[in-house]
Scaffold this motif. Structure first.
Motif, mmCIF file in Angstrom:
data_model
loop_
_atom_site.group_PDB
_atom_site.id
_atom_site.type_symbol
_atom_site.label_atom_id
_atom_site.label_comp_id
_atom_site.label_asym_id
_atom_site.label_seq_id
_atom_site.Cartn_x
_atom_site.Cartn_y
_atom_site.Cartn_z
ATOM 1 N N PRO A 32 19.795 -3.343 91.468
ATOM 2 C CA PRO A 32 19.129 -3.622 92.748
ATOM 3 C C PRO A 32 19.838 -4.724 93.530
ATOM 4 O O PRO A 32 19.702 -4.825 94.751
ATOM 5 C CB PRO A 32 17.718 -4.057 92.341
ATOM 6 C CG PRO A 32 17.669 -4.088 90.855
ATOM 7 C CD PRO A 32 18.970 -3.613 90.295
ATOM 8 N N LEU A 33 20.679 -5.525 92.784
ATOM 9 C CA LEU A 33 21.419 -6.592 93.476
ATOM 10 C C LEU A 33 22.383 -6.016 94.510
ATOM 11 O O LEU A 33 22.845 -6.716 95.405
ATOM 12 C CB LEU A 33 22.229 -7.405 92.456
ATOM 13 C CG LEU A 33 21.426 -8.096 91.363
ATOM 14 C CD1 LEU A 33 22.363 -8.747 90.354
ATOM 15 C CD2 LEU A 33 20.515 -9.144 91.994
ATOM 16 N N ARG A 34 22.706 -4.728 94.349
ATOM 17 C CA ARG A 34 23.670 -4.106 95.279
ATOM 18 C C ARG A 34 23.011 -3.756 96.611
ATOM 19 O O ARG A 34 23.662 -3.213 97.489
ATOM 20 C CB ARG A 34 24.270 -2.832 94.675
ATOM 21 C CG ARG A 34 24.852 -3.012 93.311
ATOM 22 C CD ARG A 34 26.126 -3.810 93.344
ATOM 23 N NE ARG A 34 26.587 -4.063 91.988
ATOM 24 C CZ ARG A 34 27.397 -5.047 91.661
ATOM 25 N NH1 ARG A 34 27.857 -5.860 92.567
ATOM 26 N NH2 ARG A 34 27.768 -5.221 90.417
ATOM 27 N N GLY A 35 21.716 -3.987 96.735
ATOM 28 C CA GLY A 35 21.040 -3.736 98.014
ATOM 29 C C GLY A 35 20.163 -2.508 97.956
ATOM 30 O O GLY A 35 20.492 -1.546 97.268
ATOM 31 N N PRO A 36 19.056 -2.537 98.698
ATOM 32 C CA PRO A 36 18.073 -1.451 98.620
ATOM 33 C C PRO A 36 18.583 -0.143 99.218
ATOM 34 O O PRO A 36 18.070 0.931 98.907
ATOM 35 C CB PRO A 36 16.888 -1.994 99.434
ATOM 36 C CG PRO A 36 17.472 -3.048 100.325
ATOM 37 C CD PRO A 36 18.655 -3.612 99.605
ATOM 38 N N GLU A 37 19.612 -0.218 100.059
ATOM 39 C CA GLU A 37 20.052 1.024 100.712
ATOM 40 C C GLU A 37 20.916 1.891 99.804
ATOM 41 O O GLU A 37 21.208 3.028 100.122
ATOM 42 C CB GLU A 37 20.742 0.746 102.049
ATOM 43 C CG GLU A 37 22.001 -0.096 102.032
ATOM 44 C CD GLU A 37 21.750 -1.583 101.793
ATOM 45 O OE1 GLU A 37 21.619 -1.957 100.606
ATOM 46 O OE2 GLU A 37 21.742 -2.363 102.754
ATOM 47 N N GLY A 38 21.293 1.384 98.619
ATOM 48 C CA GLY A 38 22.059 2.193 97.665
ATOM 49 C C GLY A 38 23.444 2.511 98.187
ATOM 50 O O GLY A 38 24.016 1.747 98.980
ATOM 51 N N PRO A 39 24.006 3.660 97.730
ATOM 52 C CA PRO A 39 25.370 4.012 98.133
ATOM 53 C C PRO A 39 25.560 3.992 99.647
ATOM 54 O O PRO A 39 26.626 3.606 100.143
ATOM 55 C CB PRO A 39 25.553 5.439 97.590
ATOM 56 C CG PRO A 39 24.535 5.588 96.507
ATOM 57 C CD PRO A 39 23.417 4.632 96.798
ATOM 58 N N ALA A 40 24.520 4.377 100.388
ATOM 59 C CA ALA A 40 24.644 4.456 101.853
ATOM 60 C C ALA A 40 24.957 3.093 102.475
ATOM 61 O O ALA A 40 25.432 3.024 103.612
ATOM 62 C CB ALA A 40 23.355 5.023 102.456
ATOM 63 N N GLY A 41 24.703 2.006 101.716
ATOM 64 C CA GLY A 41 25.043 0.688 102.225
ATOM 65 C C GLY A 41 26.539 0.404 102.153
ATOM 66 O O GLY A 41 27.011 -0.611 102.687
ATOM 67 N N HIS A 42 27.283 1.299 101.491
ATOM 68 C CA HIS A 42 28.713 1.042 101.276
ATOM 69 C C HIS A 42 29.627 2.116 101.854
ATOM 70 O O HIS A 42 30.757 1.848 102.213
ATOM 71 C CB HIS A 42 28.989 0.889 99.780
ATOM 72 C CG HIS A 42 28.279 -0.286 99.195
ATOM 73 N ND1 HIS A 42 28.791 -1.555 99.243
ATOM 74 C CD2 HIS A 42 27.069 -0.383 98.612
ATOM 75 C CE1 HIS A 42 27.934 -2.405 98.688
ATOM 76 N NE2 HIS A 42 26.878 -1.707 98.297
ATOM 77 N N PHE A 43 29.151 3.353 101.874
ATOM 78 C CA PHE A 43 29.960 4.437 102.448
ATOM 79 C C PHE A 43 29.034 5.552 102.918
ATOM 80 O O PHE A 43 27.881 5.628 102.499
ATOM 81 C CB PHE A 43 30.969 4.988 101.428
ATOM 82 C CG PHE A 43 30.350 5.372 100.108
ATOM 83 C CD1 PHE A 43 29.702 6.576 99.946
ATOM 84 C CD2 PHE A 43 30.420 4.505 99.019
ATOM 85 C CE1 PHE A 43 29.138 6.926 98.734
ATOM 86 C CE2 PHE A 43 29.853 4.849 97.802
ATOM 87 C CZ PHE A 43 29.201 6.062 97.664
#
Ligand SMILES: C[S@@+](CC[C@H](N)C(=O)[O-])C[C@H]1O[C@@H](n2cnc3c(N)ncnc32)[C@H](O)[C@@H]1O
Length: 232
Positions: free
Chosen positions: A26-37
């Motif tokens: 969850p530290l990677r952000g609530p938006e999941g993969p969509a927050g990165h690509f």
């Protein structure tokens, strides 16, 4: 962090799916993969509409109004949410999200969240950009022309060549991604073949579809395809 060396499959497994892994923590952000690509799922509602049309066609062919849709590697359930919004009247769909990450809060309660596809699916099993996230070993040809496993160091990501590729991995390379010149690299796709066979084997009637990056055997990229995206 240690000076431990391990194969790419184990290293990627830990980096992506370990407790603090890219896809799970969850530290990677609530938006999941969509927050990165972005994938096609996020790029346009046209994609979900196309999957809804495919599902409708399968229902017609199977002569049923009750059908299952399984999204393997479902991210945060974005595709299923989009498909549910694009369904024609009269088609009853049971949606399953298969994911290693936890169910996101606020997801449509009709969506069932699970770790494995259900058995005996009548309908559509769909996997968008899942298989390229199944960890695989990397091989590289050494100066003497021998394909060896590439090892990666946990502390800094440095690489070195390990043991010669052998057994079923060597047979896979020879059949699907033959290597010859020193420095050439391949990803050994055996775990992806197995993952796909397992998932597709859950479909009793209907269709299994994988959407992913690809290249054919005679046009393999000489240095492999290993790539990562973070923070865009
Ligand atoms: C590149 S993302 C794609 C997400 C979504 N399908 C999309 O197109 O936007 C890959 C997803 O597959 C999930 N995943 C990888 N291996 C999995 C497995 N064995 N079972 C379930 N989900 C998996 C990851 O957690 C991640 O959410």
């Amino acid at each position: 962090m240690t000076d431990e060396w391990r194969g790419w499959r184990e290293a990627a497994e830990a980096a992506l799916y370990g407790d603090e892994g890219f896809y799970r923590s969850p530290l990677r952000g609530p938006e999941g993969p969509a927050g990165h690509f972005r994938t096609s799922v996020h790029a346009s509602p046209l994609f979900a509409a196309a999957v809804a049309r495919l599902l409708t066609g399968i229902a017609r062919e199977l002569d049923t109004r009750t059908i299952t849709l399984v999204d393997v590697g479902a991210g945060r359930g974005e595709l299923l949410t989009g498909v549910l919004a694009a369904l024609p009247d009269g088609l009853e769909v049971t949606p399953y999200a298969v994911e290693v990450a936890d169910r996101p809060p606020g997801l449509d309660p009709r969506i069932r969240w699970c770790a494995e596809p259900p058995a005996g699916i009548t309908g559509l099993l769909f996997a968008n950009e899942w298989l390229d996230n199944v960890p695989a070993e990397v091989a590289e040809v050494d100066a003497a022309g021998v394909p060896r496993y590439v090892q990666v160091r946990t502390s800094d990501g440095a690489e070195r060549l390990g043991a010669p590729v052998a057994g079923a991995d060597a047979a896979w390379l020879e059949r699907w991604w033959p290597l010859s010149a020193p420095g050439e690299r391949a990803e050994i796709g055996r775990p992806r073949d197995a993952a796909w066979a397992r998932a597709a084997g859950c479909v009793e009637a209907g269709l299994a579809v994988a959407v992913d990056y690809t290249h054919v055997r005679d046009a393999r990229p000489p240095f492999g395809t290993l790539t990562g995206f973070r923070g865009g």
